[in-house]
Structures are given as structure tokens and as C-alpha cells.
Design an enzyme around this catalytic site. Structure first.
Site, mmCIF file in Angstrom:
data_model
loop_
_atom_site.group_PDB
_atom_site.id
_atom_site.type_symbol
_atom_site.label_atom_id
_atom_site.label_comp_id
_atom_site.label_asym_id
_atom_site.label_seq_id
_atom_site.Cartn_x
_atom_site.Cartn_y
_atom_site.Cartn_z
ATOM 1 N N HIS A 98 0.844 -1.200 0.000
ATOM 2 C CA HIS A 98 0.000 0.000 0.000
ATOM 3 C C HIS A 98 0.870 1.237 0.000
ATOM 4 C CE1 HIS A 98 0.698 -1.355 4.120
ATOM 5 N NE2 HIS A 98 0.722 -0.076 4.479
ATOM 6 N N HIS A 100 1.084 5.161 0.898
ATOM 7 C CA HIS A 100 0.445 6.202 1.717
ATOM 8 C C HIS A 100 0.530 7.521 0.953
ATOM 9 C CE1 HIS A 100 0.502 4.123 5.763
ATOM 10 N NE2 HIS A 100 1.443 3.406 5.155
HETATM 11 P P1 5GP Z 1 1.759 0.345 7.343
HETATM 12 O O1 5GP Z 1 2.407 0.607 8.665
HETATM 13 O O2 5GP Z 1 1.494 -1.110 7.111
HETATM 14 O O3 5GP Z 1 2.461 1.021 6.198
HETATM 15 O O4 5GP Z 1 0.374 1.106 7.412
HETATM 16 C C1 5GP Z 1 -0.863 0.472 7.543
HETATM 17 C C2 5GP Z 1 -1.909 1.561 7.561
HETATM 18 O O5 5GP Z 1 -3.160 0.949 7.417
HETATM 19 C C3 5GP Z 1 -1.924 2.373 8.848
HETATM 20 O O6 5GP Z 1 -1.745 3.741 8.548
HETATM 21 C C4 5GP Z 1 -3.299 2.084 9.439
HETATM 22 O O7 5GP Z 1 -3.884 3.202 10.044
HETATM 23 C C5 5GP Z 1 -4.082 1.627 8.223
HETATM 24 N N1 5GP Z 1 -5.131 0.651 8.521
HETATM 25 C C6 5GP Z 1 -4.984 -0.471 9.281
HETATM 26 N N2 5GP Z 1 -6.150 -1.149 9.327
HETATM 27 C C7 5GP Z 1 -7.035 -0.439 8.577
HETATM 28 C C8 5GP Z 1 -8.411 -0.639 8.248
HETATM 29 O O8 5GP Z 1 -9.063 -1.618 8.652
HETATM 30 N N3 5GP Z 1 -9.009 0.297 7.469
HETATM 31 C C9 5GP Z 1 -8.327 1.378 6.980
HETATM 32 N N4 5GP Z 1 -8.999 2.247 6.218
HETATM 33 N N5 5GP Z 1 -7.023 1.599 7.276
HETATM 34 C C10 5GP Z 1 -6.391 0.699 8.063
#
Ligand code: 5GP
Length: 139
Positions: A98, A100
């Protein structure tokens, strides 16, 4: 077990979807770092950037290219930080690629992407040459 993002793709978990096409999906981050914080994913589940097939990677970039100005305009941002946490050691919590898109505002108190480093290395020219060669030999 499907990733939380695959469950969003399947419609099993609700999300504020802002864009969808055949291969990609964009939705608001549930825990936003800034208003408009958006995640862009391939619908198929791949853990790391390099796991994504080239055609899907191109689709992912096309969606990012489309979304960045839309997100910035929607929240009247001055700029955005666009980044992937690529692997657990880099802070990736959801093992489904993903991007951001974090809207940025002049004076918002946040840092540049350079702020991700802990202790920065002290590398000589020889070290840099050797690293560049190692990378070049692998692409
Ligand atoms: P990572 O640390 O993996 O790059 O970021 C994961 C992101 O996914 C975090 O910013 C977190 O807030 C977001 N996130 C986690 N679970 C969910 C969810 O169920 N729905 C949405 N919309 N975002 C999520």
C-alpha cells in the site's frame, strides 16, 4: 487468512473508498496522519513492492498519479508525502502493498522522508562506489 485490505476489497470490512478500477483501490486511512491520508493498493494481495507484477505496478503508479492531485486539492494541502513501508523492518504493519498519500501543509510540524533514518552511516567514496556496483550488478 486474507489481509485486512483484501477484506476491504471484498467488501467484508467497510472503508471510505475514494477510487476503484479493475486492479487498484484507494481509500482513506482509518488512522489518518493528516486530513485526506489515503492508501492506494493493488486489489490482489502482494506483500512487498517487488512481489507486484509489472503490469499491476504500472496500474498502481497510474492510480497514484491520479490520486495525488485529487487528495491534495480535496483538503487544500500544500504538498504531500507519498511513501511505501516496504517490509516489516521498515514499519510495514499490513502485509499487503500500500502506498500512503499523506497531505502536507506548510508549518505542519512534520518532517521530510529523510527523517525515517535512525543513525545515518558514515560512508567513504569507496564504500559508495562498491554499493553502487553491487546494486548495478543486480538489476
Ligand atoms: P503500514 O504501517 O502497514 O504502512 O500502514 C498500515 C496503515 O493501514 C496504517 O496507517 C493504518 O492506520 C491503516 N489501517 C490499518 N487497518 C485499517 C483498516 O481496517 N481500514 C483502513 N482504512 N485503514 C487501516
Amino acid at each position: 487468512m486474507a489481509s485486512i485490505f483484501s477484506q476491504i476489497v471484498a467488501g467484508d470490512i467497510p472503508a471510505r473508498v475514494v477510487y476503484e478500477d479493475e486492479t487498484t483501490l484507494a481509500f482513506l486511512d482509518v488512522n489518518p496522519l493528516a486530513p485526506g491520508h489515503t492508501l492506494v493498493i493493488p486489489k490482489e494481495e502482494y506483500e512487498r513492492l517487488n512481489d507486484v507484477p509489472a503490469d499491476v505496478a504500472a496500474d498502481l503508479y497510474a492510480t497514484l498519479h491520479r490520486l495525488v492531485p485529487a487528495v491534495e486539492a480535496a483538503v487544500d494541502a500544500d504538498a504531500s508525502t507519498v511513501a511505501f513501508n516496504n517490509g516489516e523492518a521498515a514499519g510495514q504493519e499490513v502485509p499487503h502493498v500500500h502506498a500512503h498519500i499523506v497531505p502536507r501543509f506548510t508549518g505542519d510540524g512534520g518532517g521530510p522522508i529523510h527523517a525515517i533514518a535512525g543513525e545515518t552511516p558514515d560512508l567513504e567514496d569507496d564504500d559508495l562506489d562498491a554499493i553502487a556496483d553491487e546494486i548495478d550488478a543486480r538489476v
